[in-house]
Design an enzyme around this catalytic site. Sequence first.
Site, mmCIF file in Angstrom:
data_model
loop_
_atom_site.group_PDB
_atom_site.id
_atom_site.type_symbol
_atom_site.label_atom_id
_atom_site.label_comp_id
_atom_site.label_asym_id
_atom_site.label_seq_id
_atom_site.Cartn_x
_atom_site.Cartn_y
_atom_site.Cartn_z
ATOM 1 N N ARG A 57 40.245 42.120 49.429
ATOM 2 C CA ARG A 57 40.869 42.377 48.140
ATOM 3 C C ARG A 57 42.388 42.429 48.212
ATOM 4 N NH1 ARG A 57 36.244 43.646 48.311
ATOM 5 N NH2 ARG A 57 36.770 44.809 50.180
ATOM 6 N N THR A 58 42.923 43.203 49.149
ATOM 7 C CA THR A 58 44.378 43.372 49.192
ATOM 8 C C THR A 58 45.069 42.046 49.466
ATOM 9 O OG1 THR A 58 44.132 45.658 49.956
ATOM 10 C CG2 THR A 58 46.268 44.618 50.294
ATOM 11 N N LYS A 86 50.784 36.504 72.023
ATOM 12 C CA LYS A 86 51.478 35.999 73.205
ATOM 13 C C LYS A 86 52.544 36.973 73.695
ATOM 14 C CE LYS A 86 50.940 31.282 71.416
ATOM 15 N NZ LYS A 86 51.659 30.057 70.978
ATOM 16 N N ARG A 107 50.030 43.997 56.557
ATOM 17 C CA ARG A 107 49.044 45.034 56.907
ATOM 18 C C ARG A 107 48.919 45.045 58.424
ATOM 19 N NH1 ARG A 107 43.105 45.958 54.340
ATOM 20 N NH2 ARG A 107 44.448 46.975 52.818
ATOM 21 N N HIS A 135 48.954 53.394 51.954
ATOM 22 C CA HIS A 135 48.639 52.131 51.288
ATOM 23 C C HIS A 135 49.232 52.255 49.889
ATOM 24 C CE1 HIS A 135 46.820 48.481 50.162
ATOM 25 N NE2 HIS A 135 45.576 48.679 50.552
#
Length: 338
Positions: A57-58, A86, A107, A135
């Site tokens: 969703r986000t 890496k 995120r 959030h």
Amino acid sequence: MQFAGSHILSIGPFERPDVEYLFTIADRMEPYAQRRRVTRVLDGAILGAMFFEPSTRTRVSFGSAFNLLGGEVRETTGFEQSAIAKGESLYDTARVLSGYSDIIVMRHPQEGSVAEFAAASRVPVINGGDGTNEHPTQALLDLYTIKKELAGRGRGIDKLRIAMVGDLRFGRTVHSLCKLLCLFESIQVVLVSPEELRMPAAIVEQLRDAGHQVLESEALESSIKHVDIVYSTRIQEERFSSQQEADLYRGRFRLNQSIYTEHCEPNTVIMHPLPRDSRVSARELDDDLNDNPNLAIFRQTDNGLLVRMALFALVLDVVGQVDSHARDVNWYTAGRRG
């Protein structure tokens, strides 16, 4: 706060007038989110969407919000698909990708990582969730949903009665929402969780310092009797040290239609940041609530588009130009359902 050109990393900088102004702009985004109108105000702009933790969703909501304003999206998902695998530092990643983007949403599973990235970025960064910390855009869309749900009943956010249920220790959405509620008056908050998954003490203290009434409980049924909102959260199993530990709490607090009918007031609104856990062992919100008109979880997701569109317009300082770059459309009504 100053929106234009700013990072959106936390609820901390927001004051009540900022939230109310954001919601006013979100209201103006509705015809564009519903595809009744099209705007190209961000034509040529690029959103860098960096999601180093699973998200549906986000990630899609942010991308869709940017597309609906006329911009383009470039995505990185998962550590294994990025140069971080890496050994590249967040500093180097930020310096590089901010050269490719006009704004970045990130995120990351580690608390504080988005702020670290933002410190090196040459463009604004929006926190899409950092570990168990915050959030902020989820909290804003949650509060916007609360505002809209209560407005239909002639109520405002002040004097809200809300029960937050489930994993309050690791649930970053409720952490940010509590911080937002501190901007309002006379809120009653019932925190329903197992002892081991209680809301962090600092956030409880912040609510009380704001003058709010806070009750902590382990009893679901008695805690949801006299509230306007039941805000349920899933067990954040990805934050536990083992699957076995998470399984100790899964399914502890289940809300279904029978419990709702017996213990909730008739118009109590049901919210959840999603995803809800539909496995038989969990079901914190049962599927038999799907036909309950007070189940607001999908209205929440729709509202997420509005709030994120508003944030993009404010941070990129194009609010005054949205309508001038717009036109009406006539294909919208043919196939779209409410």
